[in-house]
Design a protein around this motif. Structure first.
Motif, PDB file in Angstrom:
ATOM      1  N   THR A  14     109.843   7.424  81.182  1.00 34.36           N
ATOM      2  CA  THR A  14     110.837   6.416  81.546  1.00 34.36           C
ATOM      3  C   THR A  14     110.636   5.178  80.682  1.00 34.36           C
ATOM      4  OG1 THR A  14     109.536   5.164  83.177  1.00 34.36           O
ATOM      5  CG2 THR A  14     110.584   7.206  83.929  1.00 34.36           C
ATOM      6  N   GLY A  15     111.562   4.253  80.761  1.00 31.72           N
ATOM      7  CA  GLY A  15     111.380   2.987  80.080  1.00 31.72           C
ATOM      8  C   GLY A  15     110.151   2.271  80.623  1.00 31.72           C
ATOM      9  N   LYS A  16     109.596   1.365  79.821  1.00 31.46           N
ATOM     10  CA  LYS A  16     108.392   0.657  80.237  1.00 31.46           C
ATOM     11  C   LYS A  16     108.643  -0.088  81.543  1.00 31.46           C
ATOM     12  CE  LYS A  16     104.121  -0.208  79.458  1.00 31.46           C
ATOM     13  NZ  LYS A  16     103.164   0.917  79.536  1.00 31.46           N
ATOM     14  N   GLY A  17     107.741   0.085  82.483  1.00 32.79           N
ATOM     15  CA  GLY A  17     107.913  -0.536  83.797  1.00 32.79           C
ATOM     16  C   GLY A  17     108.713   0.310  84.762  1.00 32.79           C
ATOM     17  N   ASN A  18     109.219   1.461  84.280  1.00 33.03           N
ATOM     18  CA  ASN A  18     109.994   2.373  85.126  1.00 33.03           C
ATOM     19  C   ASN A  18     111.068   1.620  85.915  1.00 33.03           C
ATOM     20  OD1 ASN A  18     110.892   4.619  86.513  1.00 33.03           O
ATOM     21  ND2 ASN A  18     109.002   4.953  87.662  1.00 33.03           N
ATOM     22  N   PRO A  19     112.009   0.992  85.213  1.00 34.87           N
ATOM     23  CA  PRO A  19     112.988   0.116  85.887  1.00 34.87           C
ATOM     24  C   PRO A  19     113.851   0.811  86.927  1.00 34.87           C
ATOM     25  CG  PRO A  19     113.629   0.564  83.612  1.00 34.87           C
ATOM     26  CD  PRO A  19     112.232   1.060  83.758  1.00 34.87           C
ATOM     27  N   HIS A  20     114.035   2.128  86.812  1.00 42.49           N
ATOM     28  CA  HIS A  20     114.871   2.845  87.777  1.00 42.49           C
ATOM     29  C   HIS A  20     114.044   3.466  88.904  1.00 42.49           C
ATOM     30  CE1 HIS A  20     118.613   2.454  85.442  1.00 42.49           C
ATOM     31  NE2 HIS A  20     117.833   2.570  84.377  1.00 42.49           N
ATOM     32  N   LYS A  21     112.752   3.157  88.915  1.00 47.33           N
ATOM     33  CA  LYS A  21     111.858   3.599  89.990  1.00 47.33           C
ATOM     34  C   LYS A  21     111.904   5.114  90.191  1.00 47.33           C
ATOM     35  CE  LYS A  21     111.000  -0.710  90.505  1.00 47.33           C
ATOM     36  NZ  LYS A  21     109.796  -1.264  89.825  1.00 47.33           N
TER      37      LYS A  21
END
Length: 269
Positions: free
Chosen positions: A133-140
């Motif tokens: 996922t994108g860094k920080g997992n923005p979509h959880k």
């Protein structure tokens, strides 16, 4: 060497010192070759100096760069040139007669389909899949089921690529329907889409996500729901350096290579 779309080729080791060493080694071995030491061998039975071309799956890009350097240091006069691409692309190159010496794929199915072109394959490592996922997992995103969320942009490797086939096996087993926004030719292309923000998530090998840990997050898939990818290596029957190619494949099964693979996150065979 045949072009490898989506792949990357490892250039010979830089510097005049190594080039000079290779020339010197070749000069020293020339008299032995003239005495008839066999195909690519020396009087002592050791393979002579050679420049080997190794066709390898994209997911091996970084670890094989390290392995190639280690092999060249312990085998003076031998140079390794890697060509990386999806396993299905590598298989196509072999069938088209690409001048190469060794093949390493990310699945046994692809290797088995080339039985007439290779020596006996040996599995050198294994791998598992994760959700990148994108860094920080923005979509959880926390599981495979989350990949079916409306509006989520998911990218997968194409069905003919080993990681693409593994990905679809996992999703089918969990009854998760995903319509990818794109189907990529190899695992590194999937990873790149997530890194650049062109996709919210993608399924890649654990080792690929680790290489890009500063740019993507990796969501683990439980072993009970995961797939195990095997990496078989084999010499190519068309190789002009049969002994040197066999020596490299044998080295890939030894302790030095296994440590390099293990340190990169690959599982032992």
């Amino acid at each position: 060497m045949f072009p490898t779309p989506g792949g990357r080729r490892r250039s010979p080791a830089p510097g005049r010192r190594r080039a000079a060493a290779a020339v010197l080694t070749a000069a020293l071995l020339a008299p032995l070759a003239a005495c008839g030491t066999g195909s690519g061998g020396t009087a002592s039975g050791e393979p002579s100096a050679a420049r080997l071309t190794v066709l390898a799956a994209s997911s091996l890009t970084d670890v094989f760069e390290t392995a190639g350097d280690a092999y060249e240091k312990s085998h003076p006069g031998t140079e390794i040139a890697f060509s990386f691409a999806g396993s299905q692309e590598l298989a196509a190159q072999v069938r088209q007669g690409a001048p190469a010496d060794v093949l390493v794929t990310a699945d046994s199915r692809t290797m088995d389909g080339l039985a007439g072109e290779t020596g006996s394959p040996v599995v050198i490592a294994k791998n598992r899949l994760v959700i990148a996922t994108g860094k920080g997992n923005p979509h959880k995103i926390g599981s495979l089921e989350d990949l079916a969320a409306s509006g989520l942009k998911v990218v997968l490797a194409a069905p003919g690529v080993p990681v693409g086939r593994y990905s679809r096996q996992l999703l089918r087993a969990q009854h998760v329907e995903v319509r990818p926004v794109s189907e990529e030719p190899n695992v590194r292309a999937v990873l790149s889409k997530v890194e650049m923000g062109e996709a919210d998530a993608g399924i890649v090998y654990r080792t690929d996500a680790a290489v890009a840990a500063d740019r993507v997050d990796a969501v683990d898939i439980p072993d009970s729901r995961n797939a195990v990818a095997s990496y078989p290596a084999a010499t190519l029957k068309s190789s002009e350096h049969a002994d040197a190619a066999e020596a490299f494949v044998t080295w890939l099964t030894g302790p030095e290579a296994r440590k390099i693979l293990r340190d990169a996150g690959f599982q032992q065979p």
